[in-house]
Enzyme design. Structure first.
Site, PDB file in Angstrom:
ATOM      1  N   ARG A 187     -20.939  -2.749   2.718  1.00  0.00           N
ATOM      2  CA  ARG A 187     -19.857  -3.593   2.219  1.00  0.00           C
ATOM      3  C   ARG A 187     -18.539  -2.847   2.156  1.00  0.00           C
ATOM      4  NH1 ARG A 187     -17.862  -7.620   3.319  1.00  0.00           N
ATOM      5  NH2 ARG A 187     -20.026  -8.346   3.492  1.00  0.00           N
ATOM      6  N   LYS A 193       5.395  -5.691   1.067  1.00  0.00           N
ATOM      7  CA  LYS A 193       4.498  -6.600   0.351  1.00  0.00           C
ATOM      8  C   LYS A 193       3.052  -6.321   0.749  1.00  0.00           C
ATOM      9  CE  LYS A 193       8.139 -10.049  -0.069  1.00  0.00           C
ATOM     10  NZ  LYS A 193       8.637 -11.381   0.329  1.00  0.00           N
ATOM     11  N   LYS A 251      20.613  -4.843  -1.941  1.00  0.00           N
ATOM     12  CA  LYS A 251      20.433  -6.264  -2.199  1.00  0.00           C
ATOM     13  C   LYS A 251      21.464  -6.751  -3.216  1.00  0.00           C
ATOM     14  CE  LYS A 251      15.559  -6.624  -1.008  1.00  0.00           C
ATOM     15  NZ  LYS A 251      14.295  -7.317  -1.344  1.00  0.00           N
ATOM     16  N   GLU A 269      21.579  -6.644   2.643  1.00  0.00           N
ATOM     17  CA  GLU A 269      21.062  -8.001   2.691  1.00  0.00           C
ATOM     18  C   GLU A 269      22.213  -8.990   2.533  1.00  0.00           C
ATOM     19  OE1 GLU A 269      17.360  -9.930   0.483  1.00  0.00           O
ATOM     20  OE2 GLU A 269      19.122  -9.825  -0.832  1.00  0.00           O
ATOM     21  N   ASP A 272      18.865 -13.067   5.253  1.00  0.00           N
ATOM     22  CA  ASP A 272      17.853 -13.675   4.401  1.00  0.00           C
ATOM     23  C   ASP A 272      17.948 -15.196   4.376  1.00  0.00           C
ATOM     24  OD1 ASP A 272      15.709 -13.683   2.580  1.00  0.00           O
ATOM     25  OD2 ASP A 272      17.065 -13.699   0.872  1.00  0.00           O
TER      26      ASP A 272
END
Length: 303
Positions: free
Chosen positions: A123, A158, A190, A219, A240
């Site tokens: 596993r 992420k 940002k 950004e 963005d």
């Protein structure tokens, strides 16, 4: 293409120390107390109660790691090290290499060794390879979607905590590229940084003073902000949540002067339209935060 040694990490960008630590953590999650397994006397938690009860201690066997669905494989060298951690004398034969397109029923890796150890490792090895292969498979779908446009598919930060090197490697296996590994290798200015510094120019200047060798990205969410960011000294722009029309406007304003990266709200359905606007990159958080696993299994053979 296959590796002579399926455990070989050459070309993966993954360090031996990091992989060893990941293997140790992964096995420790699954094995809790009891007598040590053969080959792992120093692993503090090393007991598979079911295999210990049903499999004779000395029984050898052969197991195939098999694809249960079509996709792109990744993480095989790490999965191989899971098996050899519990069965150091195991004989491994590669049936595929990371980055290969595979089909349902394909044998990706064959392992021969003590059955108890193979089942105890099963596993943990599958979790690693299935996760990495799922990311590689989704990435390849994005890469195929923008093929011929010149745009490059990028990942983001992420990622699953603790698995970033593996997941970013899986993106590369799928034909994508890595953006930044963390907060240290690219300065991303940002809106919150601009608010704190007072302006885009002040934020960029502060980064240049503190970290002069680090690339600076700014950004923006409106085309009219592009000239200000470029004038402030940005090396590239993060566009963005812009529409294709807005992206084309930014390309017309500053394309060729800085690199342009589209992000936010991107889906496979619009990937090619976005890439065709002339941006250099599409960055897609979903490559790592939303990729389903590739279904893999371990099939034990007699003898």
């Amino acid at each position: 293409m296959t590796r002579t040694d399926p455990r070989d990490l050459a070309g993966t960008g993954l360090s031996e120390a990091w992989v060893d630590e990941l293997v140790e953590r992964t096995l420790a999650e699954d094995l809790t107390g009891g007598p040590p397994l053969p080959g792992a006397p120093d692993l503090a938690v090393s007991f598979d109660v079911t295999s210990a009860a049903t499999v004779p201690a000395a029984q050898p066997g052969t197991a195939d790691l098999v694809a249960r669905a079509d996709g792109v494989v990744a993480g095989l060298p790490v999965a191989a090290r899971v098996f050899t951690r519990l069965a150091p004398g195991a004989v491994l034969t590669a049936g595929a290499a990371d980055g290969d397109r595979v089909h349902r029923g394909d044998v990706l890796l064959t392992v021969r060794g003590p059955v108890r150890a193979l089942l105890a490792a099963e596993r943990s090895a599958l979790n690693i390879a299935s996760r990495a292969s799922g990311i590689a498979t989704l990435t390849r779908a994005w890469v195929d979607a923008v093929d011929g446009t010149g745009a490059v598919v990028l990942d983001t930060r992420k990622t699953t905590p603790g698995l970033r090197p593996l997941e970013k490697y899986a993106v590369r296996c799928g034909g994508g590229s890595n953006k930044r590994m963390g907060l240290y290798d690219v300065a991303m200015v940002k809106d919150n940084h601009v608010a704190a510094a007072g302006s885009v120019a002040a934020a960029v200047a502060a980064v240049r003073e503190r970290a002069p060798k680090v690339p600076v990205q700014v950004e923006i969410d409106l085309p009219e902000q592009a000239l200000e960011a470029v004038g402030a000294g940005a090396d590239f722009l993060l566009l963005d949540n812009m529409t294709p029309a807005q992206l084309r406007e930014v390309v017309a304003l500053v394309g060729g002067r800085v690199e342009l990266e589209a992000t936010g709200g991107l889906t496979l359905a619009v990937a090619r339209e976005v890439a065709a606007t002339g941006v250099d990159y599409l960055s897609v958080g979903g490559l790592t935060h939303s990729a389903p696993i590739l279904d893999l299994a371990l099939d034990l053979r007699a003898g």
